[in-house]
Design a protein around this motif. Structure first.
Motif, short mmCIF file in Angstrom:
data_model
loop_
_atom_site.label_atom_id
_atom_site.label_comp_id
_atom_site.label_asym_id
_atom_site.label_seq_id
_atom_site.Cartn_x
_atom_site.Cartn_y
_atom_site.Cartn_z
N TYR B 315 25.40 50.56 20.75
CA TYR B 315 24.68 50.00 21.90
C TYR B 315 25.53 48.90 22.51
N LEU B 316 25.95 49.10 23.74
CA LEU B 316 26.82 48.12 24.39
C LEU B 316 26.07 47.36 25.48
N SER B 317 26.16 46.04 25.40
CA SER B 317 25.48 45.19 26.39
C SER B 317 26.37 45.09 27.63
N VAL B 318 25.87 45.62 28.74
CA VAL B 318 26.67 45.71 29.97
C VAL B 318 26.04 44.86 31.06
N ARG B 319 26.86 44.08 31.76
CA ARG B 319 26.38 43.29 32.91
C ARG B 319 27.15 43.67 34.16
N GLY B 320 26.53 43.43 35.29
CA GLY B 320 27.21 43.71 36.57
C GLY B 320 26.94 45.12 37.06
N GLY B 321 27.79 45.57 37.97
CA GLY B 321 27.58 46.89 38.57
C GLY B 321 26.43 46.85 39.56
N GLU B 322 25.77 47.96 39.75
CA GLU B 322 24.69 48.07 40.74
C GLU B 322 23.40 47.37 40.30
N SER B 323 23.22 47.21 39.00
CA SER B 323 21.96 46.69 38.49
C SER B 323 21.90 45.17 38.54
N VAL B 324 20.73 44.64 38.88
CA VAL B 324 20.53 43.18 38.85
C VAL B 324 20.47 42.71 37.41
N ALA B 325 19.77 43.47 36.58
CA ALA B 325 19.54 43.06 35.20
C ALA B 325 20.66 43.52 34.27
N ALA B 326 20.75 42.85 33.10
CA ALA B 326 21.68 43.30 32.07
C ALA B 326 21.17 44.62 31.51
N GLN B 327 22.10 45.49 31.10
CA GLN B 327 21.70 46.81 30.61
C GLN B 327 22.32 47.11 29.26
N THR B 328 21.77 48.12 28.60
CA THR B 328 22.32 48.58 27.33
C THR B 328 22.78 50.02 27.49
N ALA B 329 24.09 50.25 27.24
CA ALA B 329 24.63 51.61 27.31
C ALA B 329 24.67 52.17 25.89
N VAL B 330 24.18 53.39 25.72
CA VAL B 330 24.06 53.98 24.37
C VAL B 330 25.09 55.09 24.17
N TYR B 331 25.77 55.06 23.02
CA TYR B 331 26.76 56.09 22.66
C TYR B 331 26.48 56.58 21.25
N ASN B 332 26.82 57.85 20.98
CA ASN B 332 26.70 58.34 19.60
C ASN B 332 28.01 58.10 18.85
N ALA B 333 28.08 58.60 17.62
CA ALA B 333 29.24 58.33 16.76
C ALA B 333 30.54 58.85 17.37
N ASP B 334 30.44 59.91 18.18
CA ASP B 334 31.64 60.47 18.81
C ASP B 334 31.96 59.80 20.15
N ALA B 335 31.27 58.72 20.44
CA ALA B 335 31.44 57.97 21.70
C ALA B 335 31.01 58.78 22.91
N GLU B 336 30.07 59.69 22.71
CA GLU B 336 29.52 60.43 23.85
C GLU B 336 28.40 59.60 24.47
N PHE B 337 28.52 59.38 25.78
CA PHE B 337 27.54 58.57 26.49
C PHE B 337 26.17 59.24 26.45
N GLN B 338 25.14 58.50 26.00
CA GLN B 338 23.79 59.05 25.91
C GLN B 338 22.95 58.65 27.12
N ASN B 339 22.74 57.35 27.27
CA ASN B 339 21.98 56.86 28.43
C ASN B 339 22.20 55.36 28.59
N ILE B 340 21.66 54.82 29.67
CA ILE B 340 21.76 53.37 29.93
C ILE B 340 20.39 52.88 30.39
N PHE B 341 19.95 51.77 29.83
CA PHE B 341 18.62 51.25 30.20
C PHE B 341 18.63 49.73 30.18
#
Lengths: 79, 555
Positions: B315-341
């Motif tokens: 779970y990576l804590s991501v700031r900036g980009g299009e979103s006003v709020a801070a987001q969490t990007a989720v990856y599995n063990a193989d580093a495949e992007f799952q979702n961001i919320f």
């Protein structure tokens, strides 16, 4: 794009000003509203809808205050 | 609206301002500075992290693998990587944490039917040099203790002071939260009492007299900043009261008073179901993908659950980009992007979205340095609102045909304004030289606790000085001169502090610290110039001041 949006807002604010007061003329309000709308659209394109609206709110507050107080800056010490 | 009601609202507006005005100035001024707390002031205070090379994610993956063998197996329950320089950490930190603490020995285990014992969370933190990635420090113990004694500097100090006046929970947060509410009350009453509000949008008559200048200035700043100040007051009240009032109340209603359970339900990331199938966790690839998620995004930290297992999640804590709020990007063990919320995305309807934007809207950290500049300048405007209001109240009181209070009372209040407001400005700017002095001259291990002395010491000294001096107006001018000198000293101090590295850092693409230096220098020069012209103007005007009245009365 941000610079253009700022310029549109400044021009819109100047349209609203009339003899150190808020204009009541429709001919001032209509172009001002169009310019503000253009400014919001540009900010939304640059920052995204939600961020763009909040940036516009902040910028409008700042520019309005500066435009109102700026004449004083130039008149300091001239009394 | 009836004139009687407006008169009552005016009285309410005045008294709320008189009672909370100085504190509101303190909060608003430190808030304007706090906008640049992280990372700008953090970088200024720590030259060693100003121009870090891009994060070596492969090296981080190797470090996690290497140091995971040096901690007990259950410490790998959760691994958190804090990247250097991005938020508040100056080094690279890797934390191995066991949520359920160390295992309970067999002889201490509870009998059947009794509630199971749960040990407090424990962790080991490894700190690495952000440039060489060599181990600097290692700490183990209870998580609560590890974070209680963490190192901090002027950036965390000023942000913390703005949040709770360093009075802690619940008193500090309650105070700032209530101040947010009183600010909202002042805004609402202000709208009603200024009936000709629209007509006065561009009115500013500084040359007529002092009282009119204050009156027009107060209205101009208040009206143009109406939306901004409303947002700041609402988010400020929410952030102050959320933890001490709203969360306990919501927990009491829905979770039987268990606040941790409530926060966990809405914000915590889901723990994966461990499959016990060994597989390496692709930390580096996940980092690299997250860095490029959107233009302008920064990654603060990574949380790994189930490290070394096929079911591991990152779970990576991501700031900036299009979103006003801070987001969490989720990856599995193989580093495949799952979702961001976002943090509160699990709440239904608009509630989650509103809660998510509270913090970024308050601190203006959702659109880069441009938005931060707007927020900081408007924050100074917010600070000027109670100050001009207080001065206006004083002017009107002193000049009234039948003043409500004695001139001595007005003078004491004037001294309190000069000492309280002038003191906080000097104390805040004094943080810059104090941080350098404590870090490089005295060489203290933890700058944060030591910086309390120059900050609160100078504030108290100025507050006392304002009551001792003969003329507080002259004292206020001296404070402005001192503020200018301190502001202009920031650049030379930074030059001495960082020396040749300043040029190298600038060439390397780091302009933030030099930007702070130049901004302080320009503000210092402007203040001196404005003071000189203001003094000439006010001397020409026959404005009645408290001192003049007292001198005339011969009190």
């Amino acid at each position: 794009m941000t610079i253009l949006a700022i310029l549109l807002s400044i021009v819109a604010i100047y349209f609203l000003e009339e003899n150190n007061a808020l204009s009541s003329k429709l001919t001032s309000w209509l172009p001002a509203i169009f310019l503000f709308a253009g400014s919001i659209v540009l900010f939304c394109l640059d920052y995204g809808v939600m961020r763009g609206i909040f940036v516009f709110i902040g910028l409008l507050s700042l520019l309005g205050t500066i435009v109102t107080l700026l004449p004083y800056r130039f008149s300091l010490g001239k009394t | 609206m009836k004139s009687k009601t407006i008169k009552k609202l005016y009285t309410l507006h005045s008294w709320v301002g008189v009672i909370t005005g100085i504190l509101l100035f303190v909060i608003a001024f430190t808030g304007a500075v706090s906008v640049f707390g992280r990372p700008e002031i953090k970088l200024w205070a720590n030259p060693e992290i100003r121009a870090l090379a891009p994060v070596d994610t492969v090296k981080i993956e190797q470090l996690i693998e290497e140091y995971s063998t040096k901690v007990p197996e259950h410490y790998k329950e959760e691994i958190i990587v804090f990247l250097p320089g991005v938020r508040s950490s100056t080094g690279l930190f890797i934390m191995f944490e066991s949520h359920h603490g160390d295992p309970i020995p067999e002889d201490l285990k509870v009998a059947e039917g009794e509630a199971p014992k749960r040990n407090p969370a424990v962790a080991t933190i490894f700190e690495f040099d952000p440039n060489t990635y060599e181990l600097v420090k290692e700490k183990s113990g209870l998580v609560s203790e590890l974070f209680a004694n963490s190192q901090y500097d002027m950036s965390e100090f000023i942000v913390g002071f703005h949040a709770d006046l360093h009075m802690g929970r619940p008193i500090g947060l309650l105070t700032t939260g209530v101040l947010g509410l009183t600010m909202m009350l002042s805004i609402v009453t202000g709208i009603f009492i200024h009936r000709k509000i629209l007509g006065q949008f561009f009115t500013f008559r500084p040359r007529k007299n002092n009282s009119l200048m204050l009156n027009d200035g107060h209205k101009a700043i208040g009206m143009w900043g109406l939306l901004f100040n409303s947002v700041i007051a609402f988010t400020g009240a929410f952030l102050g009261l959320a933890i001490v009032v709203l969360v306990p109340a919501a927990a009491f209603v829905s979770f039987g008073g268990d606040q941790d359970k409530l926060i966990e339900t809405f914000t915590a990331v889901q723990e994966p179901v461990i499959q016990n199938i060994a597989q390496s966790t692709s930390v580096s690839a996940a980092f690299e993908h997250a860095f490029k998620l959107e233009e302008g995004t920064t990654v603060d930290r990574m949380t790994i659950m189930g490290y070394g297992d096929k079911s591991a999640m990152m779970y990576l804590s991501v700031r900036g980009g299009e979103s006003v709020a801070a987001q969490t990007a989720v990856y599995n063990a193989d580093a495949e992007f799952q979702n961001i919320f976002s943090n509160f995305a699990r709440l239904d309807g608009y509630t989650g979205a509103i809660l998510d934007v509270m913090f970024p809207l308050h601190f203006g950290n959702f659109g880069g340095i441009f938005v931060k500049l707007i927020w900081a300048i408007l924050g100074l405007g917010t600070a000027l609102l109670p100050l001009t209001g207080l001065m206006l109240w004083m002017e009107r009181g002193v000049n009234a045909a039948n003043p409500r209070y004695s001139m001595r009372t007005y003078q004491r209040f004037n001294r309190l304004i000069v000492g309280g407001c002038g003191g906080i400005v000097i104390a805040t700017i004094l943080l810059f030289p104090s941080n350098v002095f404590l870090k490089y001259v005295i060489v203290v291990d933890n700058v944060g606790p030591a910086i309390w002395w120059p900050f609160f010491g100078s504030w108290l000294a100025i507050l006392l000085g304002a009551f001792i001096v003969k003329c507080e107006k002259k004292f206020a001018r001296q404070l402005v001169v001192a503020t200018s000198i301190l502001l202009m000293a920031v650049l030379p101090i930074d030059l001495v502090e960082s020396g040749k590295e300043m040029v190298a850092n600038f060439a390397y693409g780091h302009q933030v610290s030099l930007g702070i230096d130049i901004a302080c220098l320009l503000m210092g020069v402007y203040l001196l110039k404005a003071l000189k012209k203001y003094s000439v103007n006010t001397e020409k005007q026959a404005a009645i001041s408290v001192n003049n009245v007292i001198a005339q009365e011969g009190v």
